[in-house]
Design a protein around this motif. Sequence first.
Motif, PDB file in Angstrom:
ATOM      1  N   LEU A 127      -5.588  29.062  13.159  1.00 22.01           N
ATOM      2  CA  LEU A 127      -5.656  28.043  12.338  1.00 22.01           C
ATOM      3  C   LEU A 127      -4.067  27.612  11.837  1.00 22.01           C
ATOM      4  CD1 LEU A 127      -8.257  29.797   9.937  1.00 22.01           C
ATOM      5  CD2 LEU A 127      -8.268  28.514  11.402  1.00 22.01           C
ATOM      6  N   GLU A 128      -2.944  28.186  11.928  1.00 30.03           N
ATOM      7  CA  GLU A 128      -1.621  27.951  10.878  1.00 30.03           C
ATOM      8  C   GLU A 128      -0.812  28.696  11.569  1.00 30.03           C
ATOM      9  OE1 GLU A 128      -0.358  27.090   6.900  1.00 30.03           O
ATOM     10  OE2 GLU A 128      -2.077  26.971   6.477  1.00 30.03           O
ATOM     11  N   MET A 129      -0.151  27.927  11.635  1.00 29.82           N
ATOM     12  CA  MET A 129       1.982  28.535  12.085  1.00 29.82           C
ATOM     13  C   MET A 129       2.676  28.603  11.421  1.00 29.82           C
ATOM     14  SD  MET A 129       1.184  29.060  16.722  1.00 29.82           S
ATOM     15  CE  MET A 129       2.488  30.375  16.601  1.00 29.82           C
ATOM     16  N   HIS A 130       3.881  29.100  10.976  1.00 30.68           N
ATOM     17  CA  HIS A 130       4.990  28.438  10.237  1.00 30.68           C
ATOM     18  C   HIS A 130       6.422  29.223  10.672  1.00 30.68           C
ATOM     19  CE1 HIS A 130       7.055  26.851   6.817  1.00 30.68           C
ATOM     20  NE2 HIS A 130       8.156  28.132   6.898  1.00 30.68           N
ATOM     21  N   CYS A 131       6.993  28.586  11.046  1.00 34.14           N
ATOM     22  CA  CYS A 131       8.188  29.070  11.404  1.00 34.14           C
ATOM     23  C   CYS A 131       9.598  28.682  10.559  1.00 34.14           C
ATOM     24  CB  CYS A 131       8.830  28.412  12.386  1.00 34.14           C
ATOM     25  SG  CYS A 131      10.192  28.595  13.768  1.00 34.14           S
ATOM     26  N   CYS A 132      10.085  29.447   9.933  1.00 31.01           N
ATOM     27  CA  CYS A 132      11.231  29.393   9.580  1.00 31.01           C
ATOM     28  C   CYS A 132      12.923  29.747   9.507  1.00 31.01           C
ATOM     29  CB  CYS A 132      11.400  30.190   8.222  1.00 31.01           C
ATOM     30  SG  CYS A 132      12.963  30.006   7.321  1.00 31.01           S
ATOM     31  N   ALA A 133      13.481  29.138  10.428  1.00 33.29           N
ATOM     32  CA  ALA A 133      14.582  28.972  12.018  1.00 33.29           C
ATOM     33  C   ALA A 133      15.868  29.097  11.004  1.00 33.29           C
ATOM     34  CB  ALA A 133      13.862  28.296  12.928  1.00 33.29           C
ATOM     35  N   ASP A 134      16.762  29.768  10.971  1.00 33.88           N
ATOM     36  CA  ASP A 134      18.096  29.649  11.296  1.00 33.88           C
ATOM     37  C   ASP A 134      18.497  29.609  12.448  1.00 33.88           C
ATOM     38  OD1 ASP A 134      20.877  30.038  10.068  1.00 33.88           O
ATOM     39  OD2 ASP A 134      20.922  31.593   9.492  1.00 33.88           O
ATOM     40  N   VAL A 135      18.948  28.901  12.794  1.00 35.21           N
ATOM     41  CA  VAL A 135      20.115  28.190  13.736  1.00 35.21           C
ATOM     42  C   VAL A 135      21.412  27.900  13.951  1.00 35.21           C
ATOM     43  CG1 VAL A 135      17.542  27.458  15.355  1.00 35.21           C
ATOM     44  CG2 VAL A 135      19.159  25.710  14.402  1.00 35.21           C
ATOM     45  N   GLY A 136      21.945  28.543  13.018  1.00 38.04           N
ATOM     46  CA  GLY A 136      23.732  27.452  12.367  1.00 38.04           C
ATOM     47  C   GLY A 136      23.442  26.512  12.235  1.00 38.04           C
ATOM     48  N   LEU A 137      24.385  25.571  12.312  1.00 37.83           N
ATOM     49  CA  LEU A 137      24.444  24.263  12.467  1.00 37.83           C
ATOM     50  C   LEU A 137      23.207  23.707  13.523  1.00 37.83           C
ATOM     51  CD1 LEU A 137      25.888  21.362  11.126  1.00 37.83           C
ATOM     52  CD2 LEU A 137      27.210  21.697  12.867  1.00 37.83           C
ATOM     53  N   ALA A 138      22.419  22.850  12.511  1.00 36.91           N
ATOM     54  CA  ALA A 138      21.522  21.968  13.413  1.00 36.91           C
ATOM     55  C   ALA A 138      22.018  20.534  13.772  1.00 36.91           C
ATOM     56  CB  ALA A 138      20.113  22.298  12.669  1.00 36.91           C
ATOM     57  N   VAL A 139      22.095  20.478  15.224  1.00 30.37           N
ATOM     58  CA  VAL A 139      23.452  19.984  15.032  1.00 30.37           C
ATOM     59  C   VAL A 139      22.141  17.977  15.078  1.00 30.37           C
ATOM     60  CG1 VAL A 139      24.454  17.939  17.878  1.00 30.37           C
ATOM     61  CG2 VAL A 139      24.999  20.907  16.739  1.00 30.37           C
ATOM     62  N   ASN A 140      21.404  18.132  15.375  1.00 36.06           N
ATOM     63  CA  ASN A 140      20.258  17.135  15.442  1.00 36.06           C
ATOM     64  C   ASN A 140      19.003  17.806  15.614  1.00 36.06           C
ATOM     65  OD1 ASN A 140      17.832  15.207  16.152  1.00 36.06           O
ATOM     66  ND2 ASN A 140      19.475  14.762  17.850  1.00 36.06           N
ATOM     67  N   PRO A 141      18.448  17.611  13.626  1.00 35.33           N
ATOM     68  CA  PRO A 141      17.137  18.436  13.229  1.00 35.33           C
ATOM     69  C   PRO A 141      16.328  18.210  13.868  1.00 35.33           C
ATOM     70  CG  PRO A 141      19.077  18.221  12.096  1.00 35.33           C
ATOM     71  CD  PRO A 141      19.392  17.381  12.494  1.00 35.33           C
ATOM     72  N   ASP A 142      16.006  17.179  14.460  1.00 37.97           N
ATOM     73  CA  ASP A 142      14.887  16.520  14.738  1.00 37.97           C
ATOM     74  C   ASP A 142      14.862  17.091  15.647  1.00 37.97           C
ATOM     75  OD1 ASP A 142      12.785  14.627  15.069  1.00 37.97           O
ATOM     76  OD2 ASP A 142      13.419  14.128  16.844  1.00 37.97           O
ATOM     77  N   ARG A 143      15.702  17.301  17.114  1.00 40.50           N
ATOM     78  CA  ARG A 143      15.254  17.880  18.508  1.00 40.50           C
ATOM     79  C   ARG A 143      15.021  19.575  18.285  1.00 40.50           C
ATOM     80  NH1 ARG A 143      12.480  15.379  20.714  1.00 40.50           N
ATOM     81  NH2 ARG A 143      13.223  16.372  21.579  1.00 40.50           N
ATOM     82  N   VAL A 144      15.487  20.196  17.030  1.00 39.96           N
ATOM     83  CA  VAL A 144      15.375  21.838  16.621  1.00 39.96           C
ATOM     84  C   VAL A 144      14.192  21.633  16.205  1.00 39.96           C
ATOM     85  CG1 VAL A 144      15.822  23.625  15.067  1.00 39.96           C
ATOM     86  CG2 VAL A 144      18.218  21.890  16.181  1.00 39.96           C
ATOM     87  N   VAL A 145      13.689  20.673  15.211  1.00 44.15           N
ATOM     88  CA  VAL A 145      12.164  20.962  15.168  1.00 44.15           C
ATOM     89  C   VAL A 145      11.548  20.590  15.882  1.00 44.15           C
ATOM     90  CG1 VAL A 145      10.512  19.667  13.490  1.00 44.15           C
ATOM     91  CG2 VAL A 145      12.645  20.521  12.777  1.00 44.15           C
ATOM     92  N   SER A 146      11.354  20.225  17.659  1.00 42.41           N
ATOM     93  CA  SER A 146      11.090  19.800  18.398  1.00 42.41           C
ATOM     94  C   SER A 146      10.540  20.490  19.373  1.00 42.41           C
ATOM     95  CB  SER A 146      11.343  19.000  19.044  1.00 42.41           C
ATOM     96  OG  SER A 146      10.877  17.267  18.175  1.00 42.41           O
TER      97      SER A 146
END
Length: 753
Positions: free
Chosen positions: A640-659
């Motif tokens: 039904l649902e999936m929630h992700c929490c990610a610590d990738v250090g500095l996210a250079v392009n947050p939009d692409r990190v989310v994608s």
Amino acid sequence: MSQKSIENVDRRRFLRLTGLTASGLVLGAALPNTQPLWAQSSTAHQELNLFVGINPDDTVSIVCHRSEMGQGIRTGLPQVVADEMEADWAKVKVIQGLGDKRYGSQNTDGSRSIRRFYDTMRNMGASARSMLESAAAQEWQVPASECAASNHTVVHTPSGRKLRFGELAERAAQQPVPDESTLRLKSSDQFNYIGKSVKNYDTPDMVMGKARYGQDVQLDDMLIATIERSPVLGGKIAKLDDRAARKVKGVVAIERLEIATEPPVFNPLSGVAVVARNTWSALKGREKLAIQWSESPHQQHNSASYLDTLRSRVQKPGKRVTGRGDLDATLQNADQVYKANYSVPYLAHATMEPPAATAVVNSDGCEVWSCVQDPQSVQQHVANALKIKPEQVRVNVTLLGGGFGRKSKPDFVIEAALLAKKLGKPVKVVWSREDDIRHDFYHAISAAHFEAAMDKQGNVTGWLQRTAFPSISGTFSAGVEHPSSGELDLGFTDLPYNIEHYRTETAPAEYHTRIGWLRSVCNIQNAFGVCSFADELAHTAGKAPDTFLMQLIGPDRLDDPSEGEYKYGNYGEPLEKFPLDTARLKHVLQRAAKKARLTPRSAQADDSGEAWGIAVHRSFLSYVAVASKVRVTGDKLEVLEMHCCADVGLAVNPDRVVSQMEGSMIFALSLALMGEITMQDGAVNNGNFDSYPLLRINQSPNITVDIVESTAAPAGVGEPGVPPVAPSIANAIFAASGQRIRDLPINKHLTLA
């Protein structure tokens, strides 16, 4: 060439296309662990590989030397350069780099592109900015300290005078090379693009059908080849009747390919190529081939019985890898010992674009166009096959319709090169979906055994884990039966739990098919086992899974899994820069847990069949927690649902990190629910998406991604979202129904909605 087109260029073509010649600034690269080359005159140093050019028309050309497969690297790396040099992103033109060892690593896998080249690209941008400012200072006869680059211009601060980058290009190219120690890097509050969501550079061409992938390459007088390959690793052509195939209209040649070796390395499998003037004729001619294959030592391989063998082996004492304390005594004297076994089947990459390569061979060498992740590997292996020098192989990298590690193996490019040499014409080798599924470098089949000693309060005092799977090393070296340390470092030896007594072991496993790396590699099976077993222990102790995991991880600390002669590889990075930080692991766990209602199954108050599961895992130097909600009704499963929490250090392009996190979760969910390659008599049973299904849109749940803001060094993005997904789903299924899934895929146990 439109601003958003993809183009492969060498240095001379780069200069012609950008109009630089003697009137533009061209920058070389400061590669990791090498002396910086920095800016050089375009006329005096034509031998250098170039990354940055400023054109008289004011556009900035930035070479991307990594492969674009949807992850956005042709945006991420150039936006770092553009930011540091104060370029206007609207005036940036991205140029795809050819295969060349002088770029440094071009192997676009392992989630390494940003983390390995972030500092390099910042330095390149800062060097360009410095040279532009020096050029402006000369033009105005003022101190360079009075000049500052800003938004594609250099401004004389006292007077407000401005010069565009294009106006300064020629003079900038004549400036002395700035020493790296003198470069002024921006502070984070000065960033224009780094850490900001910049639209993907290639998206306009992709959505308009203008992007060029490996399958799209067209050359004059080009022939099309399809290949019937040995269904069993090690099989060779014993007898061939190609008379009917030669009668098919459009077929021009039937060629044997017999370069296959054991171990397989990246060589093509033995096969018969049908070469025609069009794809349809090649496929129809191939259908009419009559081939008898020789016997192979792998022809008795059966994936089901082999998995039973691996399960049996992990029940017995294995080869010690790491450990501490007195585990045997702890298990013997424990109030309770809990045991469980897990397995993961063979898995295929199943990229949306199957492999494809086009080659031309002449007296000067070979030129290829292909959707490859590692053009330098292509150069080396094609050169070996053609018996020429690597520098005689020119590799043009197209866009990739997905890679996942499959397209870093250049067997399909070697096929095209060999056929082009034989026929003296351009040849494109086209793989069908069935070719792709049946002749992959598969993710290893695996079994794992776990034991935990627990006291009366439900605390874990001892932990044993043992694994068996055919090693990727067996693809390259004979006689390999145990995993390499590089594979074990992927979620097995780097156990993040604060347990006084533990041990990790391996059991033997020989290969019977080509084994390769697939997105997140051994983290797939390791995280499934470790995170599922931890959840089992939580429910055994009667504790909420997130509470239990927090206790299991223990106090904040920086771990080093090295022990004795075993040295933890840490994904090839120093622990000083990328520590194994349990505080960051717990942080993403807590943030993900806030989105879920996690309770011990024994304490659940309703019988709705809905429940949450959670898993947290560090991989590729990033920390990711996934909470999943499922509904189990009878034998029917819905995610039904999936929630992700990610610590990738500095996210250079947050939009692409989310994608990337979204894509990773869908990829992993597809594998967890239905991913399975089966083999009988050494041959793969699967063929297309009817027998190797992928997740459908109606099966994809609501997905949210929470990115932790961080100033830590940029870490991996493309793969870390995969490992926690399968255990979070399996854990949710148990919480909802009481059924524990220990053997993937899940559709062997429940019917998918």
